[in-house]
Design a protein around this motif. Structure first.
Motif, PDB file in Angstrom:
ATOM      1  N   GLY A 105       0.935  -1.161   0.063  1.00 60.24           N
ATOM      2  CA  GLY A 105      -0.222  -0.412  -0.186  1.00 60.24           C
ATOM      3  C   GLY A 105       0.660   1.565  -0.260  1.00 60.24           C
ATOM      4  N   HIS A 106       0.089   2.355  -0.391  1.00 60.42           N
ATOM      5  CA  HIS A 106       1.514   3.487  -0.756  1.00 60.42           C
ATOM      6  C   HIS A 106       2.622   2.959  -1.501  1.00 60.42           C
ATOM      7  CE1 HIS A 106      -1.365   6.371   0.204  1.00 60.42           C
ATOM      8  NE2 HIS A 106      -1.600   6.055   1.515  1.00 60.42           N
ATOM      9  N   THR A 107       2.484   2.173  -2.817  1.00 61.24           N
ATOM     10  CA  THR A 107       3.918   1.735  -2.439  1.00 61.24           C
ATOM     11  C   THR A 107       5.054   2.119  -3.093  1.00 61.24           C
ATOM     12  OG1 THR A 107       2.558  -0.384  -3.488  1.00 61.24           O
ATOM     13  CG2 THR A 107       4.902  -0.272  -4.263  1.00 61.24           C
ATOM     14  N   LEU A 108       4.267   3.690  -3.542  1.00 70.32           N
ATOM     15  CA  LEU A 108       5.723   4.771  -4.606  1.00 70.32           C
ATOM     16  C   LEU A 108       5.494   5.746  -3.476  1.00 70.32           C
ATOM     17  CD1 LEU A 108       4.267   4.421  -8.305  1.00 70.32           C
ATOM     18  CD2 LEU A 108       6.695   3.519  -6.866  1.00 70.32           C
ATOM     19  N   TYR A 109       4.979   5.768  -2.156  1.00 72.83           N
ATOM     20  CA  TYR A 109       5.200   6.841  -1.767  1.00 72.83           C
ATOM     21  C   TYR A 109       7.110   7.566  -0.843  1.00 72.83           C
ATOM     22  CZ  TYR A 109       4.541  10.838   1.594  1.00 72.83           C
ATOM     23  OH  TYR A 109       4.702  12.038   2.779  1.00 72.83           O
ATOM     24  N   ALA A 110       7.201   6.111  -0.284  1.00 72.08           N
ATOM     25  CA  ALA A 110       8.442   5.841   0.999  1.00 72.08           C
ATOM     26  C   ALA A 110       9.345   6.036  -0.150  1.00 72.08           C
ATOM     27  CB  ALA A 110       8.282   4.789   1.673  1.00 72.08           C
ATOM     28  N   PRO A 111       9.070   5.108  -0.811  1.00 72.33           N
ATOM     29  CA  PRO A 111      10.306   5.338  -1.845  1.00 72.33           C
ATOM     30  C   PRO A 111      10.865   6.724  -2.678  1.00 72.33           C
ATOM     31  CG  PRO A 111       8.959   3.389  -2.509  1.00 72.33           C
ATOM     32  CD  PRO A 111       8.380   4.188  -1.180  1.00 72.33           C
ATOM     33  N   ALA A 112       9.636   6.806  -2.997  1.00 70.61           N
ATOM     34  CA  ALA A 112       9.949   8.655  -3.818  1.00 70.61           C
ATOM     35  C   ALA A 112      10.579   9.635  -2.104  1.00 70.61           C
ATOM     36  CB  ALA A 112       8.909   9.156  -3.668  1.00 70.61           C
ATOM     37  N   LYS A 113      10.081   9.668  -0.396  1.00 69.44           N
ATOM     38  CA  LYS A 113      10.758   9.733  -0.289  1.00 69.44           C
ATOM     39  C   LYS A 113      12.203   9.978   0.438  1.00 69.44           C
ATOM     40  CE  LYS A 113       6.952  12.867   0.945  1.00 69.44           C
ATOM     41  NZ  LYS A 113       7.097  13.991   0.820  1.00 69.44           N
ATOM     42  N   ALA A 114      12.405   8.752   0.307  1.00 73.41           N
ATOM     43  CA  ALA A 114      13.828   8.212   0.141  1.00 73.41           C
ATOM     44  C   ALA A 114      15.139   8.479  -0.783  1.00 73.41           C
ATOM     45  CB  ALA A 114      13.620   6.471  -0.044  1.00 73.41           C
ATOM     46  N   PHE A 115      14.226   8.277  -1.502  1.00 73.04           N
ATOM     47  CA  PHE A 115      14.869   9.653  -3.318  1.00 73.04           C
ATOM     48  C   PHE A 115      15.332  10.956  -2.311  1.00 73.04           C
ATOM     49  CE2 PHE A 115      14.865  12.605  -7.406  1.00 73.04           C
ATOM     50  CZ  PHE A 115      16.088  11.988  -6.788  1.00 73.04           C
ATOM     51  N   LEU A 116      13.968  11.704  -1.897  1.00 70.68           N
ATOM     52  CA  LEU A 116      14.029  12.899  -1.557  1.00 70.68           C
ATOM     53  C   LEU A 116      15.516  13.071  -0.222  1.00 70.68           C
ATOM     54  CD1 LEU A 116      11.262  14.782  -1.399  1.00 70.68           C
ATOM     55  CD2 LEU A 116      12.749  15.292  -2.903  1.00 70.68           C
ATOM     56  N   ILE A 117      15.209  12.317   0.177  1.00 72.76           N
ATOM     57  CA  ILE A 117      16.732  12.043   1.668  1.00 72.76           C
ATOM     58  C   ILE A 117      18.061  12.217   0.919  1.00 72.76           C
ATOM     59  CG2 ILE A 117      17.435  11.091   3.382  1.00 72.76           C
ATOM     60  CD1 ILE A 117      14.904   9.706   4.345  1.00 72.76           C
ATOM     61  N   LYS A 118      18.632  11.444   0.122  1.00 75.19           N
ATOM     62  CA  LYS A 118      19.495  11.159  -0.275  1.00 75.19           C
ATOM     63  C   LYS A 118      20.110  11.956  -1.512  1.00 75.19           C
ATOM     64  CE  LYS A 118      20.383   6.638   1.244  1.00 75.19           C
ATOM     65  NZ  LYS A 118      21.282   6.844   2.270  1.00 75.19           N
ATOM     66  N   PHE A 119      18.641  12.743  -2.499  1.00 74.04           N
ATOM     67  CA  PHE A 119      19.435  13.777  -3.424  1.00 74.04           C
ATOM     68  C   PHE A 119      19.435  15.271  -1.788  1.00 74.04           C
ATOM     69  CE2 PHE A 119      16.900  17.844  -4.443  1.00 74.04           C
ATOM     70  CZ  PHE A 119      17.691  18.070  -6.030  1.00 74.04           C
ATOM     71  N   SER A 120      18.807  15.341  -0.772  1.00 76.93           N
ATOM     72  CA  SER A 120      18.931  16.209  -0.277  1.00 76.93           C
ATOM     73  C   SER A 120      20.332  16.227   0.340  1.00 76.93           C
ATOM     74  CB  SER A 120      18.260  16.951   1.065  1.00 76.93           C
ATOM     75  OG  SER A 120      16.833  16.636   0.394  1.00 76.93           O
ATOM     76  N   GLN A 121      21.164  15.170   0.016  1.00 77.85           N
ATOM     77  CA  GLN A 121      22.586  14.284   1.091  1.00 77.85           C
ATOM     78  C   GLN A 121      23.645  15.542   0.490  1.00 77.85           C
ATOM     79  OE1 GLN A 121      21.631  10.922   2.209  1.00 77.85           O
ATOM     80  NE2 GLN A 121      21.121  10.999   4.459  1.00 77.85           N
ATOM     81  N   GLY A 122      22.929  14.946  -0.556  1.00 78.24           N
ATOM     82  CA  GLY A 122      24.095  15.237  -2.266  1.00 78.24           C
ATOM     83  C   GLY A 122      23.593  16.686  -2.689  1.00 78.24           C
ATOM     84  N   LEU A 123      22.811  17.327  -2.240  1.00 76.02           N
ATOM     85  CA  LEU A 123      22.784  18.521  -3.005  1.00 76.02           C
ATOM     86  C   LEU A 123      23.178  19.772  -1.609  1.00 76.02           C
ATOM     87  CD1 LEU A 123      21.708  20.002  -5.476  1.00 76.02           C
ATOM     88  CD2 LEU A 123      19.486  20.648  -4.038  1.00 76.02           C
ATOM     89  N   ALA A 124      23.563  19.040  -0.857  1.00 73.40           N
ATOM     90  CA  ALA A 124      23.391  19.617   0.473  1.00 73.40           C
ATOM     91  C   ALA A 124      25.300  20.330   0.674  1.00 73.40           C
ATOM     92  CB  ALA A 124      23.369  19.025   2.086  1.00 73.40           C
ATOM     93  N   LEU A 125      25.622  18.458  -0.147  1.00 72.76           N
ATOM     94  CA  LEU A 125      27.569  18.744   0.456  1.00 72.76           C
ATOM     95  C   LEU A 125      27.600  19.386  -0.542  1.00 72.76           C
ATOM     96  CD1 LEU A 125      27.762  14.790   1.252  1.00 72.76           C
ATOM     97  CD2 LEU A 125      28.114  16.561   3.184  1.00 72.76           C
ATOM     98  N   GLU A 126      27.186  19.709  -1.932  1.00 65.05           N
ATOM     99  CA  GLU A 126      27.820  20.207  -2.713  1.00 65.05           C
ATOM    100  C   GLU A 126      27.656  21.643  -2.899  1.00 65.05           C
ATOM    101  OE1 GLU A 126      25.405  19.575  -7.128  1.00 65.05           O
ATOM    102  OE2 GLU A 126      26.494  17.508  -6.678  1.00 65.05           O
ATOM    103  N   SER A 127      26.708  21.943  -1.883  1.00 66.51           N
ATOM    104  CA  SER A 127      26.580  23.718  -1.644  1.00 66.51           C
ATOM    105  C   SER A 127      26.748  23.952  -0.894  1.00 66.51           C
ATOM    106  CB  SER A 127      24.520  23.581  -2.258  1.00 66.51           C
ATOM    107  OG  SER A 127      23.805  23.246  -3.332  1.00 66.51           O
ATOM    108  N   ARG A 128      26.573  23.504   0.528  1.00 70.76           N
ATOM    109  CA  ARG A 128      27.104  24.428   2.274  1.00 70.76           C
ATOM    110  C   ARG A 128      28.214  25.375   1.837  1.00 70.76           C
ATOM    111  NH1 ARG A 128      29.470  19.421   5.504  1.00 70.76           N
ATOM    112  NH2 ARG A 128      31.415  18.721   4.294  1.00 70.76           N
ATOM    113  N   GLU A 129      29.631  24.964   0.762  1.00 74.31           N
ATOM    114  CA  GLU A 129      30.820  26.133   1.097  1.00 74.31           C
ATOM    115  C   GLU A 129      29.985  27.361   0.317  1.00 74.31           C
ATOM    116  OE1 GLU A 129      34.065  24.563  -0.570  1.00 74.31           O
ATOM    117  OE2 GLU A 129      34.298  23.552   1.108  1.00 74.31           O
ATOM    118  N   ARG A 130      28.809  27.352  -0.815  1.00 78.30           N
ATOM    119  CA  ARG A 130      28.235  28.543  -1.744  1.00 78.30           C
ATOM    120  C   ARG A 130      27.208  28.738  -0.885  1.00 78.30           C
ATOM    121  NH1 ARG A 130      29.653  27.627  -6.546  1.00 78.30           N
ATOM    122  NH2 ARG A 130      28.950  29.471  -6.307  1.00 78.30           N
ATOM    123  N   GLY A 131      27.297  29.118   0.486  1.00 76.50           N
ATOM    124  CA  GLY A 131      26.082  29.393   1.808  1.00 76.50           C
ATOM    125  C   GLY A 131      24.664  28.997   1.111  1.00 76.50           C
TER     126      GLY A 131
END
Length: 270
Positions: free
Chosen positions: A152-178
């Protein structure tokens, strides 16, 4: 340094966590661009915020399930001479029922809103934030992204897991730029989410200590992104749940998740 009056773009701003983000940011001295499908609700909220906080509020009714919407939104913002300092990627919903019980168009729309739209909005707005040396992006994910997937809600949790990983990578790319990027991961939150998915009656069976107010979730999210915290699971109970599932063996974690899923998920027809 942040501008004197930062401008925040909030998606899914017509209700729930999105509307609460809008209120909290307006109280902090932000001007706002609010977007959601329901224009009447946006206008009502905008009038409230202008009256209470004297902020400038732009409302843009739009449907993020349309692949052309993120580009159109950013172009409209630019044409109005607005510069986005905070992006709150909040819009999202779950599709209840077993995976094959819904047609592909329904799933495709859901994935566009949950995955593609927030990623594209970040891609379009991040360069300006980096150039100015200041920006904040909050991707509203979920505790569901930290625990095993369930029926049930088969795609919801995987989509949110993607957002978490995406946020981690984006944060590491961006933190030195404020630019700070945070994946905000609430658990059960008082909002319209479960009314939209048709699971309200099931959710009402959950004990009260499992729930948080949208105000509490948003307060944690704003504090976290300002501190530079990359992933924030809100609420002590939710942090305990995350830790338990992280520590137990995968097979046991799956059994625990499946047992709870049968109690609180609607799975629909096969």
């Amino acid at each position: 340094m942040p501008p004197a009056r930062p401008l925040s773009l909030v998606t899914g701003a017509s209700a729930g966590i999105g509307a609460t983000f809008a209120r909290a940011l307006a109280a902090r001295g932000h001007d706002l661009v609010l977007t959601a499908r329901r224009r009447d609700r946006l206008e009502t909220l905008a009038a409230e915020l202008r009256q209470q906080h004297g902020c400038t509020v732009t409302t843009l009714a739009a449907d993020l399930s349309d692949p052309g919407t993120p580009k159109a939104l950013c172009e409209e913002v630019a044409q109005r001479g607005l510069v986005v300092d905070w992006l709150i990627n909040n819009a999202g919903y779950g599709v209840p029922g077993n995976f094959t019980a819904n047609d592909w168009h329904t799933h495709a729309d859901s994935l566009q809103v949950l995955l593609t739209a927030p990623v594209e909005l970040a891609w379009r707005l991040l360069p300006g934030m980096r150039e100015r040396g200041y920006g904040r992006i909050v991707n509203v994910a979920s505790l569901a992204g930290h625990v095993p997937g369930t029926a049930g809600h088969t795609l919801y949790a995987p989509a949110k897991a993607f957002l978490i990983k995406f946020s981690q990578g984006l944060a590491l790319e961006s933190r030195e730029r404020g630019v700070h990027v945070c994946a905000l991961c609430p658990g059960f939150t008082y909002s319209e989410f479960h009314d939209v998915t048709g699971t309200r009656a099931l959710m009402n069976k959950l004990p009260g200590f499992m729930w948080q107010s949208a105000e509490a979730v948003v307060a944690e999210g704003i504090d976290a992104v300002e501190r530079g915290e990359i992933v924030r699971v809100t609420g002590r109970v939710n942090r305990v749940i995350k830790s338990v599932f992280k520590l137990v063996p995968d097979r046991l974690a799956m059994k625990l998740a499946a047992r709870q899923s049968r109690r609180y998920r609607t799975q629909g027809a096969a």
